[in-house]
Design an enzyme around this catalytic site. Structure first.
Site, PDB file in Angstrom:
ATOM      1  N   TRP A  21       0.838  -1.196   0.000  1.00  0.00           N
ATOM      2  CA  TRP A  21       0.000   0.000   0.000  1.00  0.00           C
ATOM      3  C   TRP A  21       0.880   1.256   0.000  1.00  0.00           C
ATOM      4  O   TRP A  21       0.552   2.257  -0.632  1.00  0.00           O
ATOM      5  CB  TRP A  21      -0.898  -0.005   1.248  1.00  0.00           C
ATOM      6  N   HIS A  22       2.021   1.163   0.688  1.00  0.00           N
ATOM      7  CA  HIS A  22       2.871   2.350   0.812  1.00  0.00           C
ATOM      8  C   HIS A  22       3.554   2.736  -0.484  1.00  0.00           C
ATOM      9  O   HIS A  22       3.871   3.908  -0.699  1.00  0.00           O
ATOM     10  CB  HIS A  22       3.927   2.142   1.902  1.00  0.00           C
ATOM     11  N   GLY A  23       3.804   1.780  -1.337  1.00  0.00           N
ATOM     12  CA  GLY A  23       4.474   2.163  -2.582  1.00  0.00           C
ATOM     13  C   GLY A  23       4.680   0.979  -3.493  1.00  0.00           C
ATOM     14  O   GLY A  23       4.725  -0.174  -3.046  1.00  0.00           O
ATOM     15  N   PHE A  42       2.401   8.160  -1.280  1.00  0.00           N
ATOM     16  CA  PHE A  42       1.702   6.896  -1.050  1.00  0.00           C
ATOM     17  C   PHE A  42       0.242   7.077  -1.376  1.00  0.00           C
ATOM     18  O   PHE A  42      -0.478   6.416  -1.833  1.00  0.00           O
ATOM     19  CB  PHE A  42       1.848   6.429   0.399  1.00  0.00           C
TER      20      PHE A  42
END
Lengths: 475, 293
Positions: free
Chosen positions: A322-324, A475
Site C-alpha cells: 500500500w505504501h508504494g 503513497f
C-alpha cells in the site's frame, strides 16, 4: 497545495472567515468547493478521478440499501472494490507489475521489452480510495446507512484537511458529524490551533531539518562511516514520524477548528513495548483499516496458529505494498509481519527470561522499547532505500565499525541541529503524559500564549523552509 | 469578544519576543571569535587577505603569521561562491585599510551556493551587500528575514559563530589523512568534472578588477589536489583558462604541487601538515611576497 506553503496560508486565511460566516448548506458547499480547489491546485485533471469514485460509491451505496438480493449486493460491492482498487492498481502499480513481469520473463529466457507507461501518481489516491471503499463495505455489512445527501458524501471523500495523506476517516466516523451544528467554538479553536502549530513544528522544524542528512546517507551509503550512517538511520526514523504525524496533526487540528473530530493517527509510537503495540500507535487509522477490512475478513486469529500467522503476513505484506509500488516496501511489510510472528512465538519466553534475570519492571520496559525501536529502524532502512542494493550497502556500512568515530561524521551542523530538535520533540511528547498540554492550553491563557509563541519562534529559528512535500504524499 | 484577546496577545508577544531575541543573538554573534564576527565588529585588520572556499581554509594563518611576521585574515568558508566572496571582500575593504596582498584560491568559482548565501543572513544586519544578494536570489527568504529576526540565525553560519564564541577559528582545517576507502574510489573509469557555472569566473573577474582598481596586489592560485585525483579531472585546463580570461590574470596552478599522500585529508583538501608545506612553497615561489607589489 501543500500545508507548508504560503499558498495554503492564504487559502486558509480566506477559508476560515468565510466558513464561520456561512451556515447550513452554503457552508457545506464551501467545504466541498474548497476541497476540490485544494486538490485541483496540484493537478486539476485528477479531480475527475475523485469525482468518479464519489459518484460511483454514492450510487452503489444507495443501490445496496435498496436491494436485498444477495447476489446483486455482492456484485455491487465487488464493483465498488474493483473500480477503487482498479484506479489504485493502474495509477500506482501498473508499471511496478509490468517491471516485475519483465524481470520474470527475462529470468525464464524471454528477451523482449514490455515497455512502460508514463503514469503520474495522483496525490493521496491510496487514502481516499480506502476511505471511499470503507463506505460501501460498511453499507454492505449493514454497519451504516446510506448517506442521502450527495454533497455531504462528496465532501466526506474530498475533505481537504485529510484528503491527501490521511488520517483515513471512515464514513461511520465522519458522516454523522454533518448532523451536528458547528459554531465558532472557543475551545475547539484553541486546541485545534495548538495542534496545527505543533504539526507545523514537527514537519517544518524537525522532519525537514533532518531530511538533508538522511538524503545524503541514502544517496551514497558507501561514502560515509558507520556512525554517520547510524545517525542517518536514527534521523530517518524521526523524519518519517514527524513528517507523517505532523501532517496528521495539522489535518486533525484544522478539522477540529472546523468542528469535526478525527481519530488519532499516532501515539508516540517509538515508546511501544512490543510490535502489536507499535501498530496501535503508528498510522493507527491505516492499521485499524487493514485489521477491520483485511485481517479479520481473512479469518484473523480465529482458525488456529498457522492461519493467524498467515493472515498477519498477508496483511503486513499488503500494508507494505500500500505504501508504494516497490519490492522494498513489500519487504518492509514482510519484516513487520515477521516481527509480529516472532513476537507471538517467543514473546512469552522473552518476558519470562527478563523476569528470571530479575530485571526491574521499568528496565524490562526500557529494554523492550529499545528492541522495538532498533528493529523498527532496521525495517525503515528498506522503507527508505531506493532498492535492495541501496539498503544492503547501508546495512553493510553500519556494520563496518572501523569508522565508528565522530571525526568521520560530516555536516555536524545538521547533526547538532537534528539531535537538538529530536530532544525538544521527545521532551514535549514525554512531558505531555504528565502535564496534558491540551487541557492546560484551554485552562490557562498564559500557558496558551507562551506555548504557541515558543513553538512559532522555534519554527522560525530552526525550521527548514524549502517546502518539501510530505513523504506520505507519494503513497 | 474579550475571550479572544489572547490571539492579539500572541501576535504582540511573537513580534516583540522575536525582536528581542533577534537582537540578543545579534550581540552574541558579534561577540564571537568567528572570522566574520571579527570582521564586522572591526577586529580583522590584516596585511594579507586570504580568500577561498573549503580549499581556501588551507591557508593556515598561524603558520603564515609566524613565518612572515604579518597579520592575516582568512575569509574562506566551505562552499563559498564567487558572488558571496565579492560581497565579503568589498565589505572588508569598506571597513579596513587596504591589505598588502589578497590571495585567492580560484576553486571558489566552482559553484553557485544559494543555501550558503541564505545562511549568511546571520550577518545581514551588518551588510547591505549580503542583504542585496539574498533579495536578488530569493524574495521569499528576504521577506522572511524582515518578518522574523530569529530566522536570520537559522543557519550553519550562526552555529559556527556559536562554536567559535570563545575560541579562535584560525586553525579550522582538516587534521586527518586520506583513507584507503577514499583512495579506492579512484578506479580507472572515475571521472571528475568541475561543474562551474560560467557566471562565476565572470563574478571573480569583477572582484579582481575592483581590487586592482584600488591598487591592491592580487594573486590567483589553484590550491593542490591529491595528485592521482588530478588525472581524473577532465576539464581542469579549461577551468583555469576560463578564469584567466575572465580575470585577465594568470592563475598560478598548484594542482599537483604537493605530492606526498600523507599531506592530504581527502581528494580536494590538504591537511594541516600539508598546508604548511604548501605555504612554504608559496613563499618560496614569491606568490606571497611583499616586495613583489
Amino acid at each position: 497545495m501543500v500545508f507548508n506553503s504560503i499558498t495554503f496560508l492564504i487559502f486558509i486565511g480566506l477559508f476560515f472567515p468565510l466558513y464561520f460566516s456561512l451556515k447550513g448548506r452554503a457552508r457545506l458547499w464551501l467545504c466541498f468547493l474548497a476541497s476540490y480547489l485544494f486538490y485541483g491546485w496540484w493537478d486539476w485533471r485528477f479531480l475527475g478521478l475523485i469525482a468518479t469514485s464519489t459518484v460511483l460509491d454514492f450510487w452503489i451505496g444507495q443501490t445496496l440499501e435498496q436491494t436485498s438480493e444477495t447476489n446483486k449486493r455482492k456484485r455491487l460491492l465487488w464493483l465498488s472494490v474493483a473500480v477503487n482498487l482498479g484506479f489504485l492498481a493502474f495509477f500506482k502499480y501498473f508499471n511496478f507489475f509490468l517491471d516485475s513481469f519483465q524481470v520474470l520473463l527475462t529470468n525464464i529466457g524471454y528477451s523482449g521489452e514490455l515497455g512502460s507507461l508514463q503514469i503520474i501518481l495522483p496525490v493521496g489516491i491510496s487514502f481516499y480510495t480506502f476511505q471511499s471503499m470503507s463506505y460501501t463495505i460498511d453499507i454492505y455489512y449493514g454497519k451504516i446507512k446510506h448517506e442521502k445527501d450527495w454533497l455531504r458524501f462528496a465532501t466526506f471523500i474530498a475533505f481537504f484537511p485529510q484528503l491527501v495523506a490521511g488520517p483515513i476517516v471512515r464514513a461511520k466516523e465522519f458522516l454523522p458529524q454533518f448532523e451536528r451544528e458547528r459554531k465558532l467554538d472557543y475551545e475547539r479553536i484553541i486546541v485545534g490551533l495548538g495542534q496545527v502549530i505543533w504539526g507545523f513544528f514537527k514537519k517544518v522544524a524537525v522532519a525537514d531539518s533532518l531530511a538533508p542528512f538522511v538524503d545524503q546517507c541514502f544517496a551514497s551509503p558507501t561514502s560515509f562511516g558507520s556512525l554517520h550512517l547510524l545517525i542517518g538511520v536514527i534521523f530517518y526514523s524521526f523524519q518519517i514520524y514527524c513528517d507523517f504525524s505532523g501532517y496528521s496533526d495539522i489535518a486533525i487540528g484544522l478539522a477540529r477548528m472546523m468542528g469535526f473530530d478525527f481519530p488519532k493517527n499516532f501515539r508516540t509510537p517509538y515508546f511501544s513495548k512490543d510490535f502489536s503495540e507499535f501498530w496501535t500507535r503508528w498510522h493507527i487509522t491505516l492499521s485499524s483499516w487493514l485489521r477491520d477490512y483485511l485481517y479479520i475478513p481473512l479469518g484473523g486469529n480465529r482458525h488456529g496458529t498457522f492461519h493467524t500467522y498467515k493472515n498477519l503476513m498477508i496483511t503486513m505484506l499488503l500494508g507494505g505494498l500500500w505504501h508504494g509500488a516497490s519490492w522494498v516496501f513489500v519487504f518492509w511489510g514482510f519484516l513487520h509481519g515477521m516481527y509480529l510472528v516472532i513476537q507471538r512465538l517467543f514473546g512469552t519466553y522473552w518476558g519470562q527470561f527478563l523476569q528470571w534475570i530479575r530485571t526491574p519492571k521499568v528496565v524490562r520496559q526500557l529494554i523492550n522499547m529499545a528492541l522495538v525501536y532498533v528493529f523498527t529502524c532496521l525495517a525503515w532502512i528498506f522503507f527508505r532505500a531506493t532498492d535492495f542494493e541501496n539498503a544492503i550497502q547501508l546495512i553493510s556500512g553500519l556494520g563496518n565499525l572501523e569508522s565508528f568515530n565522530l571525526s568521520q561524521v560530516t555536516n555536524k551542523f545538521w547533526v547538532i541541529k537534528g539531535f537538538l530538535l529530536i530532544g525538544v520533540l521527545l521532551l514535549i511528547e514525554v512531558s505531555d503524559f504528565r502535564f496534558d498540554y491540551k487541557s492546560l492550553m484551554v485552562k490557562s491563557v498564559a500557558f496558551r500564549v507562551a506555548s504557541m509563541s515558543v513553538l512559532i519562534w522555534l519554527i522560525a529559528f530552526m525550521g527548514t523552509f524549502d517546502s518539501n512535500a510530505f513523504i506520505y504524499f507519494q503513497f | 469578544m474579550k475571550k479572544w484577546y489572547w490571539l492579539i496577545a500572541i501576535v504582540v508577544i511573537l513580534f516583540v519576543g522575536d525582536r528581542i531575541m533577534g537582537k540578543l543573538l545579534e550581540n552574541i554573534v558579534l561577540s564571537s571569535q568567528f572570522r566574520y564576527s571579527r570582521m564586522y565588529r572591526g577586529d580583522a585588520a590584516a596585511d594579507i587577505l586570504l580568500v577561498g572556499n573549503s580549499r581556501g581554509l588551507i591557508f593556515y594563518q598561524p603558520y603564515l603569521e609566524e613565518e612572515l611576521g604579518v597579520k592575516t585574515f582568512n575569509l574562506s568558508y566551505n562552499g563559498l561562491p564567487a558572488d558571496l566572496t565579492d560581497a565579503l571582500v568589498k565589505d572588508y575593504l569598506d571597513l579596513y585599510s587596504k591589505p598588502k596582498l589578497v590571495l585567492i584560491d580560484v576553486s571558489l568559482c566552482d559553484r553557485i551556493n544559494k543555501e550558503l548565501i541564505n545562511g549568511f543572513a546571520t550577518y545581514a544586519s551588518q551588510s547591505e551587500r549580503i542583504k542585496e544578494l539574498i533579495r536578488n536570489q530569493d524574495a521569499k527568504v528576504a521577506g522572511g528575514l524582515e518578518v522574523s529576526w530569529l530566522y536570520r540565525y537559522n543557519s550553519e553560519v550562526f552555529q559556527r559563530a556559536l562554536f567559535y564564541k570563545n575560541k579562535s577559528d584560525e586553525d579550522w582545517l582538516l587534521d586527518r589523512k586520506i583513507t584507503e576507502e577514499i583512495k579506492a574510489k579512484l578506479t580507472p573509469d572515475y571521472e571528475f568534472i568541475i561543474k562551474y557555472p560560467k557566471e562565476m569566473p565572470k563574478q571573480l573577474g569583477e572582484t579582481v578588477a575592483y581590487l586592482r582598481k584600488q591598487n591592491i596586489n592580487v594573486k590567483l592560485v589553484l590550491n593542490p589536489y591529491y595528485p592521482p585525483f588530478v588525472d581524473h579531472i577532465t576539464n581542469l585546463d579549461e577551468f583555469i583558462k576560463d578564469i584567466e580570461v575572465a580575470t585577465q590574470m594568470k592563475v598560478v596552478n598548484y594542482a599537483t604541487a604537493v605530492q606526498k599522500e600523507a599531506y592530504f585529508g581527502d581528494f580536494q583538501h590538504l591537511n594541516k601538515a600539508g598546508s604548511k608545506v604548501y605555504l612554504e612553497q608559496l613563499i618560496k615561489d614569491g606568490v606571497i611576497d611583499f616586495d613583489n607589489k
